[in-house]
Design a protein around this motif. Structure first.
Motif, PDB file in Angstrom:
ATOM      1  N   ASP A 307      10.039  12.835  10.922  1.00  0.00           N
ATOM      2  CA  ASP A 307      11.410  12.521  10.500  1.00  0.00           C
ATOM      3  C   ASP A 307      11.368  11.709   9.207  1.00  0.00           C
ATOM      4  OD1 ASP A 307      12.357  13.693  12.928  1.00  0.00           O
ATOM      5  OD2 ASP A 307      11.986  11.786  13.940  1.00  0.00           O
ATOM      6  N   PRO A 308      11.039  12.336   8.081  1.00  0.00           N
ATOM      7  CA  PRO A 308      10.836  11.606   6.819  1.00  0.00           C
ATOM      8  C   PRO A 308      12.020  10.749   6.401  1.00  0.00           C
ATOM      9  CG  PRO A 308      10.083  13.885   6.623  1.00  0.00           C
ATOM     10  CD  PRO A 308      10.797  13.780   7.939  1.00  0.00           C
ATOM     11  N   ALA A 309      13.253  11.198   6.671  1.00  0.00           N
ATOM     12  CA  ALA A 309      14.422  10.417   6.260  1.00  0.00           C
ATOM     13  C   ALA A 309      14.461   9.067   6.962  1.00  0.00           C
ATOM     14  CB  ALA A 309      15.701  11.212   6.549  1.00  0.00           C
ATOM     15  N   ALA A 310      14.074   9.046   8.240  1.00  0.00           N
ATOM     16  CA  ALA A 310      14.059   7.779   8.981  1.00  0.00           C
ATOM     17  C   ALA A 310      13.013   6.826   8.404  1.00  0.00           C
ATOM     18  CB  ALA A 310      13.783   8.048  10.461  1.00  0.00           C
ATOM     19  N   TRP A 311      11.843   7.348   8.073  1.00  0.00           N
ATOM     20  CA  TRP A 311      10.798   6.497   7.483  1.00  0.00           C
ATOM     21  C   TRP A 311      11.222   5.992   6.111  1.00  0.00           C
ATOM     22  CZ3 TRP A 311       6.665   4.596   9.925  1.00  0.00           C
ATOM     23  CH2 TRP A 311       6.264   5.210  11.129  1.00  0.00           C
ATOM     24  N   GLU A 312      11.916   6.808   5.350  1.00  0.00           N
ATOM     25  CA  GLU A 312      12.389   6.372   4.040  1.00  0.00           C
ATOM     26  C   GLU A 312      13.409   5.251   4.177  1.00  0.00           C
ATOM     27  OE1 GLU A 312      12.325   6.285  -0.054  1.00  0.00           O
ATOM     28  OE2 GLU A 312      11.025   7.375   1.346  1.00  0.00           O
ATOM     29  N   SER A 313      14.265   5.332   5.199  1.00  0.00           N
ATOM     30  CA  SER A 313      15.228   4.260   5.456  1.00  0.00           C
ATOM     31  C   SER A 313      14.518   2.970   5.840  1.00  0.00           C
ATOM     32  CB  SER A 313      16.199   4.691   6.560  1.00  0.00           C
ATOM     33  OG  SER A 313      17.119   3.660   6.843  1.00  0.00           O
ATOM     34  N   LEU A 314      13.468   3.091   6.638  1.00  0.00           N
ATOM     35  CA  LEU A 314      12.685   1.912   6.997  1.00  0.00           C
ATOM     36  C   LEU A 314      12.079   1.275   5.743  1.00  0.00           C
ATOM     37  CD1 LEU A 314      11.299   0.130   9.188  1.00  0.00           C
ATOM     38  CD2 LEU A 314       9.434   1.794   9.193  1.00  0.00           C
ATOM     39  N   LYS A 315      11.608   2.107   4.838  1.00  0.00           N
ATOM     40  CA  LYS A 315      10.957   1.609   3.623  1.00  0.00           C
ATOM     41  C   LYS A 315      11.948   0.951   2.662  1.00  0.00           C
ATOM     42  CE  LYS A 315       8.631   3.442  -0.493  1.00  0.00           C
ATOM     43  NZ  LYS A 315       8.056   4.666  -1.124  1.00  0.00           N
ATOM     44  N   THR A 316      13.123   1.549   2.500  1.00  0.00           N
ATOM     45  CA  THR A 316      14.056   1.069   1.482  1.00  0.00           C
ATOM     46  C   THR A 316      15.027   0.013   1.996  1.00  0.00           C
ATOM     47  OG1 THR A 316      15.524   2.933   2.000  1.00  0.00           O
ATOM     48  CG2 THR A 316      13.923   3.230   0.216  1.00  0.00           C
ATOM     49  N   ASP A 317      15.353   0.048   3.296  1.00  0.00           N
ATOM     50  CA  ASP A 317      16.364  -0.873   3.828  1.00  0.00           C
ATOM     51  C   ASP A 317      15.765  -1.998   4.669  1.00  0.00           C
ATOM     52  OD1 ASP A 317      18.231   0.730   2.609  1.00  0.00           O
ATOM     53  OD2 ASP A 317      18.718   1.858   4.427  1.00  0.00           O
ATOM     54  N   ALA A 318      14.974  -1.628   5.677  1.00  0.00           N
ATOM     55  CA  ALA A 318      14.536  -2.617   6.662  1.00  0.00           C
ATOM     56  C   ALA A 318      13.392  -3.492   6.147  1.00  0.00           C
ATOM     57  CB  ALA A 318      14.128  -1.914   7.955  1.00  0.00           C
ATOM     58  N   LEU A 319      12.338  -2.872   5.608  1.00  0.00           N
ATOM     59  CA  LEU A 319      11.164  -3.648   5.213  1.00  0.00           C
ATOM     60  C   LEU A 319      11.454  -4.653   4.088  1.00  0.00           C
ATOM     61  CD1 LEU A 319       8.184  -1.122   5.437  1.00  0.00           C
ATOM     62  CD2 LEU A 319       8.643  -3.098   6.873  1.00  0.00           C
ATOM     63  N   PRO A 320      12.208  -4.282   3.029  1.00  0.00           N
ATOM     64  CA  PRO A 320      12.504  -5.297   2.005  1.00  0.00           C
ATOM     65  C   PRO A 320      13.232  -6.511   2.550  1.00  0.00           C
ATOM     66  CG  PRO A 320      12.937  -3.103   1.156  1.00  0.00           C
ATOM     67  CD  PRO A 320      12.669  -2.940   2.625  1.00  0.00           C
ATOM     68  N   LEU A 356       5.662  -2.910  -0.585  1.00  0.00           N
ATOM     69  CA  LEU A 356       5.210  -4.022  -1.425  1.00  0.00           C
ATOM     70  C   LEU A 356       5.242  -3.635  -2.900  1.00  0.00           C
ATOM     71  CD1 LEU A 356       2.149  -5.601   0.450  1.00  0.00           C
ATOM     72  CD2 LEU A 356       4.480  -6.458   0.308  1.00  0.00           C
ATOM     73  N   ASP A 357       4.817  -2.412  -3.199  1.00  0.00           N
ATOM     74  CA  ASP A 357       4.779  -1.964  -4.588  1.00  0.00           C
ATOM     75  C   ASP A 357       6.178  -1.836  -5.177  1.00  0.00           C
ATOM     76  OD1 ASP A 357       2.070  -1.845  -4.292  1.00  0.00           O
ATOM     77  OD2 ASP A 357       2.005   0.308  -3.946  1.00  0.00           O
ATOM     78  N   SER A 358       7.165  -1.566  -4.310  1.00  0.00           N
ATOM     79  CA  SER A 358       8.527  -1.366  -4.796  1.00  0.00           C
ATOM     80  C   SER A 358       9.252  -2.677  -5.064  1.00  0.00           C
ATOM     81  CB  SER A 358       9.335  -0.536  -3.795  1.00  0.00           C
ATOM     82  OG  SER A 358       9.486  -1.241  -2.575  1.00  0.00           O
ATOM     83  N   LEU A 359       8.695  -3.806  -4.584  1.00  0.00           N
ATOM     84  CA  LEU A 359       9.313  -5.098  -4.860  1.00  0.00           C
ATOM     85  C   LEU A 359       9.198  -5.425  -6.352  1.00  0.00           C
ATOM     86  CD1 LEU A 359       8.025  -7.228  -1.846  1.00  0.00           C
ATOM     87  CD2 LEU A 359      10.278  -6.197  -2.119  1.00  0.00           C
ATOM     88  N   LYS A 360      10.079  -6.308  -6.797  1.00  0.00           N
ATOM     89  CA  LYS A 360       9.994  -6.728  -8.192  1.00  0.00           C
ATOM     90  C   LYS A 360       8.656  -7.404  -8.446  1.00  0.00           C
ATOM     91  CE  LYS A 360      14.979  -7.350  -8.818  1.00  0.00           C
ATOM     92  NZ  LYS A 360      16.050  -8.305  -9.160  1.00  0.00           N
ATOM     93  N   PRO A 361       8.013  -7.112  -9.531  1.00  0.00           N
ATOM     94  CA  PRO A 361       6.675  -7.682  -9.779  1.00  0.00           C
ATOM     95  C   PRO A 361       6.712  -9.207  -9.813  1.00  0.00           C
ATOM     96  CG  PRO A 361       7.195  -5.932 -11.331  1.00  0.00           C
ATOM     97  CD  PRO A 361       8.466  -6.226 -10.605  1.00  0.00           C
ATOM     98  N   HIS A 362       5.917  -9.802  -8.938  1.00  0.00           N
ATOM     99  CA  HIS A 362       5.692 -11.241  -8.990  1.00  0.00           C
ATOM    100  C   HIS A 362       4.359 -11.521  -8.316  1.00  0.00           C
ATOM    101  CE1 HIS A 362       6.830 -11.559  -4.758  1.00  0.00           C
ATOM    102  NE2 HIS A 362       7.865 -10.803  -5.046  1.00  0.00           N
ATOM    103  N   THR A 363       3.894 -12.704  -8.444  1.00  0.00           N
ATOM    104  CA  THR A 363       2.520 -13.028  -8.057  1.00  0.00           C
ATOM    105  C   THR A 363       2.296 -13.012  -6.569  1.00  0.00           C
ATOM    106  OG1 THR A 363       3.090 -15.379  -8.092  1.00  0.00           O
ATOM    107  CG2 THR A 363       2.178 -14.432 -10.120  1.00  0.00           C
ATOM    108  N   THR A 364       3.354 -13.204  -5.788  1.00  0.00           N
ATOM    109  CA  THR A 364       3.153 -13.314  -4.340  1.00  0.00           C
ATOM    110  C   THR A 364       3.354 -12.009  -3.607  1.00  0.00           C
ATOM    111  OG1 THR A 364       5.473 -13.945  -3.985  1.00  0.00           O
ATOM    112  CG2 THR A 364       3.868 -15.712  -4.375  1.00  0.00           C
TER     113      THR A 364
END
Length: 875
Positions: A307-320, A356-364
């Motif tokens: 279910d790729p759409a569900a995993w994409e939602s997890l990546k873009t909405d929940a994990l950040p 993690l890679d999709s977050l804004k670049p910062h040191t942490t």
């Protein structure tokens, strides 16, 4: 029982082909290299009116027009067609995929697609098998014949998920065993046999009558017997579950009955049995079948990024959002129950890295860590998940970018990269019976709840709530919901089944842990202490030392174990069924005070005394003191409670007192009694609250300790498994080295033989000495001259007697070692023979001097000739 992907597939009880059913089964056949010969044998054994349709997906050269239809038509009476777009499937026909096309099916109609993958990476068999599973559900049948690679394995998983069946050509009989071997190793094959036997097995299976339906005049089995009614089916299923529990230790009674019916029905059909009783007997007589049925119930239906759409939602909405609330020094914890062969756990690890890679670049951002606990009931699946090696056809689910970044290409397929593998800890666990993981940030439980009973679902969801941290994420399958637990979880993306743990609205009842799902907790009455010694003797001894008044000894629940003295003024049997509990037998006025003081004495483990208690006694009242003493001394009486009663004289009444009005006195007495009861209930409520709080804290502490221990054990198990794998790898390397050394030894033996034969054939005596002039080797001719024997090897040449008249042999040899210049001498023997002696330095292949080589050439004839010539010249 395995969870999620380890459970029976979601579907209705299979309605297999009967004489009253107008539908027909569609058999998908996958083949590749060597497949033409296997297909000819297969179709040659299919009867003309089999009632089935066969759709063949063969790996074909996309640049050439195929002639497979003509070749197959020669060996079967059925009509063979090359598939055209939107061709409807009919019974007793064979359909062959055309070159350079992908094939799908919808409602029995075949559809052709232009392939998207480049040549060499196409998986047409997987593509069709998945479509066949969705279209035919539990009626789908997949067949794998000879072929290289692993195409078809993922498609067979989809067929198994929907309750279909899989038939595989025996790898030993296949010309190329890659595809059959992959299906067998994945544990997907229901029947493995020679290709010519497969049609008969399929025919027997599809014409097996269903057993788990209500009988009616039009539904009978092949033998003419009525099908099982509801009661018979229930009884038979219970017997099967009991056999499974006895042999495997796992209880399947909490699965949905329809899923259990379907899996048992499949096994009965595969064995061509007519009734469930025969199968129950077969199970008892064949433990191997129990294991097969157990694995049947644990079929691991999973793949990467399902279910790729569900995993994409997890990546873009929940994990950040989850990462935004955590600091880098706080490692995130995730749990994937029912992980099967690990695809879902690894998908989560890859998705986390991408988030993690999709977050804004910062040191942490790069410092965040994720620890995934992946568990499953199937030990074989856990072992495969730990290995992290998957077939090449995962490219159908994993993008090329992810394959390059997160996998390492190997001969067997793809291996998960080390960075992803280190995020996951795999361990066997039964979610229904083993403790859960706690303090989780993310819980991924997909496609598990749909296979379990509603009662069990209602117990698991509060458990998931308990396991998650505040605002933790729950990720369910697309067919699952949180039911009526809106007070526990708030939707993050309800369509994609992503939920956040709520803090408000805690459940009214306590969370039931897995050990309570199937076993009831013993009641307090069931834990009455059964004395194993003479309690009377021990109690009398204690009373004689401390007390003399009437007393009662009870256990911690107040059940009377022994009575000393006359206690009738204080306790009496209650009306109704006999009950020897002190709180039930206490007289009026003592019951409430005694209960509170008893609990206080147990809680504080100290003696509590009730003074000036007024109780009813034979129509009057009596004032008493009551002492409650918990016995803390080690011994047989430890844990018991001694209750001692002591009468108190009534106070004298002043003669100056005025007699109260009767009515006012009665009201005051009632008011006093009500106040006492109210105070008692207030104290009792307070005590219960304190006890519940204490018990909750103790249980929570105990549970956390158990979770910590469980995680430590799982970590140790993971380390031991890793060590085992490393040892296995080292063993394989040593085995390789050993084989290489053995080959070198064989080669050296041949060289030695060649050298010996060479030296013997030259008929030249040769002597090898090391740098210390010790004998290293010599030829057979040398022993005739120097009298050397094999035992002389290793001895200095100066210590060995020789027939040569050559006393300066050792000096010449040392001179050669010093100057590296050869020495030639002519020496004689006492018998008149002459030998030409040459001493050369011994050079190794590395051009190192390692001794000398001495050769002795027989020159007797030339010396005799020389002497004759000399004599002739003198004359």
């Amino acid at each position: 029982m395995t969870q999620a992907k380890k459970t029976p597939a979601k579907a209705k009880i299979p309605k297999l082909i009967t004489t009253v059913d107008s539908s027909f089964p569609i058999v998908g056949i996958g083949a590749s290299a060597g497949g033409l010969e296997a297909l000819e044998l297969f179709l040659a054994n299919v009867p003309e009116n089999s009632g089935m349709a066969f759709v063949i997906v063969q790996h074909l050269d996309p640049t050439h027009k195929g002639i497979m239809v003509e070749l197959l038509q020669r060996g079967t009476p059925m009509k063979v067609f090359q598939i055209k777009d939107r061709m409807r499937v009919e019974a007793n026909c064979v359909y062959v995929i055309p070159p350079n096309k992908d094939l799908s099916i919808l409602h029995g109609v075949l559809n052709l697609f232009a392939p998207l993958a480049p040549r060499g990476l196409r998986l047409p068999i997987d593509f069709f098998f998945r479509a066949l599973a969705e279209d035919q559900q539990e009626h789908s049948i997949g067949v794998i014949l000879s072929g290289m690679g692993t195409d078809g394995t993922l498609g067979l998983r989809a067929i198994k998920e929907k309750g279909g069946s899989v038939f595989v050509q025996s790898p030993d009989s296949a010309k190329f065993d890659g595809m059959p071997r992959s299906a067998v190793d994945a544990g997907l094959a229901d029947v493995i046999s020679a290709v010519e036997e497969l049609p008969a097995n399929i025919n027997a299976y599809v014409h097996h009558a269903p057993l788990f339906t209500k009988p009616n005049p039009s539904t009978r089995s092949a033998s003419g017997k009525h099908l099982l009614d509801e009661d018979q089916a229930k009884s038979s299923i219970e017997k099967v579950i009991l056999i499974l529990r006895a042999q495997t230790g796992h209880d399947f009674s909490l699965y949905k009955k329809t899923t259990i019916h379907r899996r048992i029905e499949r096994r009965i059909g595969l064995h061509h049995m007519d009734n469930i009783a025969a199968y129950v007997r077969f199970l008892r007589e064949n433990p191997q079948e129990v294991e097969l049925l157990f694995n049947e119930l644990l079929i691991g239906v999973t793949n990467f990024f399902r279910d790729p759409a569900a995993w994409e939602s997890l990546k873009t909405d929940a994990l950040p959002k989850l990462l935004a609330k955590r600091t880098p020094d706080q490692a995130l914890r995730a749990w994937v129950p029912a992980c099967s062969t690990g695809e879902e756990a690894y998908s989560l690890a890859m998705l986390f890295q991408e988030a993690l890679d999709s977050l804004k670049p910062h040191t942490t951002a790069k410092n965040f860590k994720l620890q995934i606990f992946a568990t499953d009931l199937d030990l074989h699946a856990i072992e495969r998940a730990r290995a992290g090696v998957y077939p090449q056809n995962i490219s159908a689910d994993v993008s090329p970018e992810r394959l390059r970044r997160f996998f390492v290409k190997e001969e067997r397929g793809y291996r998960v990269s080390k960075s992803i593998r280190e995020m996951v800890i795999f361990a066997p666990q039964n979610i229904i019976m083993d403790p859960p993981f706690t303090k989780l940030d993310l819980l991924t439980c997909r496609n598990l709840l749909i296979y379990l009973t509603p009662e069990l679902q209602k117990k698991l969801l509060p458990l998931f709530h308990y396991s998650l941290k505040p605002d933790g994420i729950l990720f369910l399958g697309t067919s699952e919901t949180i039911g009526g637990f809106d007070e526990l979880f708030a939707p993050v993306d309800a369509k994609m089944r992503l939920y956040r743990r709520r803090e408000a609205g805690q459940p009214a009842q306590a969370v039931e842990f897995p050990t309570a799902f199937s076993k009831a907790r013993p009641s307090a009455a069931a834990r009455v202490i059964k004395p194993s010694v003479n309690i009377q003797t021990l109690a009398d001894g204690l009373l004689l030392q401390t007390y003399s008044p009437a007393a009662v000894m009870t256990n911690e629940n107040g059940d009377i174990l022994y009575i000393s003295g006359r206690t009738g003024k204080y306790i009496e049997p209650a009306a109704g069924k006999a009950n020897w509990n002190i709180f039930v037998m206490a007289r009026e006025g003592l019951r409430y005070e005694l209960s509170g003081a008893f609990q206080k004495a147990l809680r504080k483990k100290e003696t509590v005394t009730l003074k000036d208690v007024t109780i009813g006694s034979n129509g009057g009242t009596q004032r008493i003191h009551v002492t409650i003493q918990p016995i803390q001394d080690a011994g047989e009486l430890h844990g018991m409670v001694m209750i001692v009663f002591k009468d108190v004289a009534a106070p004298s009444v002043s003669k100056l007192s005025t007699k109260p009005v009767a009515g006012r006195g009665a009201a005051a007495k009632n008011t006093t009694e009500l106040k006492k009861q109210l105070e008692y209930f207030r104290m009792e409520t307070q005590n219960m609250r304190e006890e519940m709080q204490t018990s909750h804290e103790e249980l929570q502490s105990t549970n956390e300790e158990m979770q910590s221990t469980n995680e430590e054990l799982q970590s140790s198990n993971e380390e031991l498994t890793t060590s085992k794998e490393e040892m296995q790898s080292m063993n394989e390397e040593l085995q390789t080295v050993n084989n290489e050394l053995q080959a070198k030894l064989d080669e050296l033996s041949h060289v030695n033989s060649d050298m010996k034969n060479l030296l013997d054939s030259t008929d030249i005596a040769t002597l090898f000495l090391d740098n210390n002039l010790r004998v290293r080797r010599f030829t057979a001719q040398t022993s005739k001259i120097t009298q050397l024997i094999p035992a002389d090897v290793g001895r200095p040449i100066t210590d060995i007697a020789s027939a040569l008249l050559y006393p300066q042999l050792a000096e010449d040899a040392r001179e050669v070692l010093r100057t590296l210049v050869k020495v030639d001498r002519q020496i004689s023997l006492p018998n008149g023979d002459w030998f030409g002696t040459r001493i050369l330095p011994y050079r190794t292949l590395e051009n190192m001097i390692d001794g000398v080589v001495i050769t002795f050439t027989d020159i007797t004839e030339s010396k005799k000739l020389e002497a004759k010539l000399r004599k002739s010249s003198e004359k």
